[in-house]
Design an enzyme around this catalytic site. Structure first.
Site, PDB file in Angstrom:
ATOM      1  N   ASP A   1       0.823  -1.212   0.000  1.00  0.00           N
ATOM      2  CA  ASP A   1       0.000   0.000   0.000  1.00  0.00           C
ATOM      3  C   ASP A   1       0.856   1.260   0.000  1.00  0.00           C
ATOM      4  O   ASP A   1       2.077   1.195   0.162  1.00  0.00           O
ATOM      5  CB  ASP A   1      -0.974  -0.004   1.187  1.00  0.00           C
ATOM      6  CG  ASP A   1      -0.311  -0.437   2.496  1.00  0.00           C
ATOM      7  OD1 ASP A   1       0.930  -0.346   2.596  1.00  0.00           O
ATOM      8  OD2 ASP A   1      -1.031  -0.860   3.413  1.00  0.00           O
TER       9      ASP A   1
ATOM     10  N   ASP B   1      -7.474  -2.370  14.307  1.00  0.00           N
ATOM     11  CA  ASP B   1      -8.878  -2.557  13.909  1.00  0.00           C
ATOM     12  C   ASP B   1      -9.071  -3.793  13.028  1.00  0.00           C
ATOM     13  O   ASP B   1     -10.144  -3.988  12.461  1.00  0.00           O
ATOM     14  CB  ASP B   1      -9.412  -1.300  13.212  1.00  0.00           C
ATOM     15  CG  ASP B   1      -8.712  -1.005  11.879  1.00  0.00           C
ATOM     16  OD1 ASP B   1      -7.786  -1.772  11.505  1.00  0.00           O
ATOM     17  OD2 ASP B   1      -9.086  -0.029  11.216  1.00  0.00           O
TER      18      ASP B   1
ATOM     19  N   HIS C   1      -7.419  -4.498  10.244  1.00  0.00           N
ATOM     20  CA  HIS C   1      -7.147  -4.336   8.806  1.00  0.00           C
ATOM     21  C   HIS C   1      -5.903  -5.118   8.384  1.00  0.00           C
ATOM     22  O   HIS C   1      -5.026  -5.409   9.194  1.00  0.00           O
ATOM     23  CB  HIS C   1      -7.076  -2.860   8.396  1.00  0.00           C
ATOM     24  CG  HIS C   1      -5.852  -2.114   8.810  1.00  0.00           C
ATOM     25  ND1 HIS C   1      -5.848  -0.764   9.046  1.00  0.00           N
ATOM     26  CD2 HIS C   1      -4.563  -2.508   9.025  1.00  0.00           C
ATOM     27  CE1 HIS C   1      -4.631  -0.366   9.367  1.00  0.00           C
ATOM     28  NE2 HIS C   1      -3.839  -1.409   9.371  1.00  0.00           N
TER      29      HIS C   1
ATOM     30  N   GLU D   1      -9.578  -1.788   5.267  1.00  0.00           N
ATOM     31  CA  GLU D   1     -10.217  -1.489   6.542  1.00  0.00           C
ATOM     32  C   GLU D   1     -11.469  -2.354   6.724  1.00  0.00           C
ATOM     33  O   GLU D   1     -11.934  -2.993   5.770  1.00  0.00           O
ATOM     34  CB  GLU D   1     -10.579   0.006   6.582  1.00  0.00           C
ATOM     35  CG  GLU D   1      -9.372   0.945   6.504  1.00  0.00           C
ATOM     36  CD  GLU D   1      -8.538   0.991   7.799  1.00  0.00           C
ATOM     37  OE1 GLU D   1      -8.567   0.020   8.579  1.00  0.00           O
ATOM     38  OE2 GLU D   1      -7.838   2.007   8.005  1.00  0.00           O
TER      39      GLU D   1
HETATM   40  P1  PGA Z   1       2.144  -1.357  12.600  1.00  0.00           P
HETATM   41  O1  PGA Z   1       0.933  -1.357  11.550  1.00  0.00           O
HETATM   42  O2  PGA Z   1       3.102  -2.373  12.099  1.00  0.00           O
HETATM   43  O3  PGA Z   1       2.727   0.018  12.529  1.00  0.00           O
HETATM   44  O4  PGA Z   1       1.550  -1.693  13.918  1.00  0.00           O
HETATM   45  C1  PGA Z   1       0.418  -2.561  11.108  1.00  0.00           C
HETATM   46  C2  PGA Z   1      -0.734  -2.284  10.165  1.00  0.00           C
HETATM   47  O5  PGA Z   1      -1.380  -1.232  10.316  1.00  0.00           O
HETATM   48  O6  PGA Z   1      -1.012  -3.110   9.293  1.00  0.00           O
END
Ligand code: PGA
Length: 262
Positions: free
Chosen positions: A67, A136, A138, A143
């Site tokens: 992404d 959350d 995702h 999302e």
């Molecule tokens: P993080 O994010 O590794 O910064 O916790 C993971 C994600 O949002 O997929």
């Protein structure tokens, strides 16, 4: 799903790195799906170490990132382009022509998204996709309520994700882009192997929902229950809400040696 519980983030990340190194040694033309965020940093450090100390060769490897934020240029400090070059690509012998990251500045975003999907197919598909999970639930930037059939497209971040990622933008939520381009859940599910990493207590609820909850688009990462080769690398802190944690430990400890690729 294979749940691999390690003592800490470093040993979990090193186990994931071994799975990637095994693939790259067997197939120098491997196609890797990369992730950003705090989670994969230890993994990338270990891959850099393997390159520098053990000669792990990335010269023919192709990569596709999950992404990118919309509206951040490639050299913006918080762009995922910049993240990947700073934290991995500048330190290994990757061919820049083989690196693919969605273009957050594309003028025609739908066209850029479908070109991205085509490029993945033309490369032969993704052999191993590295994943993280959001608090959350995702995966990528898919999302909650993202379609399980989705392909690379524009998405709007949840308020939770904006709040979670504000730490990279001096704590200022207003600086966090609201939109992103992300591989879809369908794209991720096409990878031949998925390696999900999640560390820390803050991820424990999302991990439990992903592994032991119902498969539902409200927890997008739960779709990995339907993936034939999904390995979930977590630390003890992220495992605290798993009902069957002891079973996962017992299974991993009892794996025959020939199966121990991670
Ligand atoms: P993080 O994010 O590794 O910064 O916790 C993971 C994600 O949002 O997929």
């Amino acid at each position: 799903m294979e749940i691999i519980i390690k003592n800490d983030a470093e040993s979990g990340s090193n186990a994931a790195a071994r799975a990637i190194a095994k693939l790259v040694r067997e197939n120098p033309n491997a196609v890797l799906g990369m992730a950003t965020g705090s989670t994969p940093l230890n993994l990338y450090n270990e891959l850099i170490r393997m390159h520098q100390e053990e000669g792990l060769d990335f010269s023919s490897v192709t990569t596709f990132n999950l992404d990118e934020y919309i509206g951040l240029s490639k050299d913006h400090e918080q762009s995922y382009h910049r993240f990947m070059w700073d934290n991995l690509f500048h330190h290994i012998n990757i061919n820049p022509d083989n690196v693919h990251i969605p273009d957050g500045m594309a003028t025609d975003i739908p066209a850029a998204c479908s070109a991205y999907e085509k490029a993945i197919v033309q490369a032969g598909g993704i052999d191993i996709q590295v994943l993280g999970i959001g608090s959350d639930g995702h995966v990528g930037f898919n999302e909650p309520t993202s379609s399980f059939a989705s392909r690379t497209r524009i998405k709007t971040l949840t308020r939770q994700t904006v709040a979670d990622n504000a730490r990279f933008f001096e704590g200022d939520e207003s600086q966090v882009p609201r939109h992103c381009i992300t591989m879809g859940i369908g794209t991720i599910m096409n990878a031949r192997m998925n390696l999900m990493l999640a560390f820390g207590e803050g991820k424990s609820e999302a991990v439990a929902a992903m592994v032991e909850g119902p498969v539902s688009s409200i927890v997008p990462a739960s779709i990995l229950q339907h993936h034939p080769t999904a390995k979930i690398f977590i630390d003890e802190a992220a495992a605290t809400k798993l009902r069957l944690a002891d079973y996962y430990r017992w299974t991993y400890e009892g794996k025959p040696e020939w199966q121990q690729d991670a």
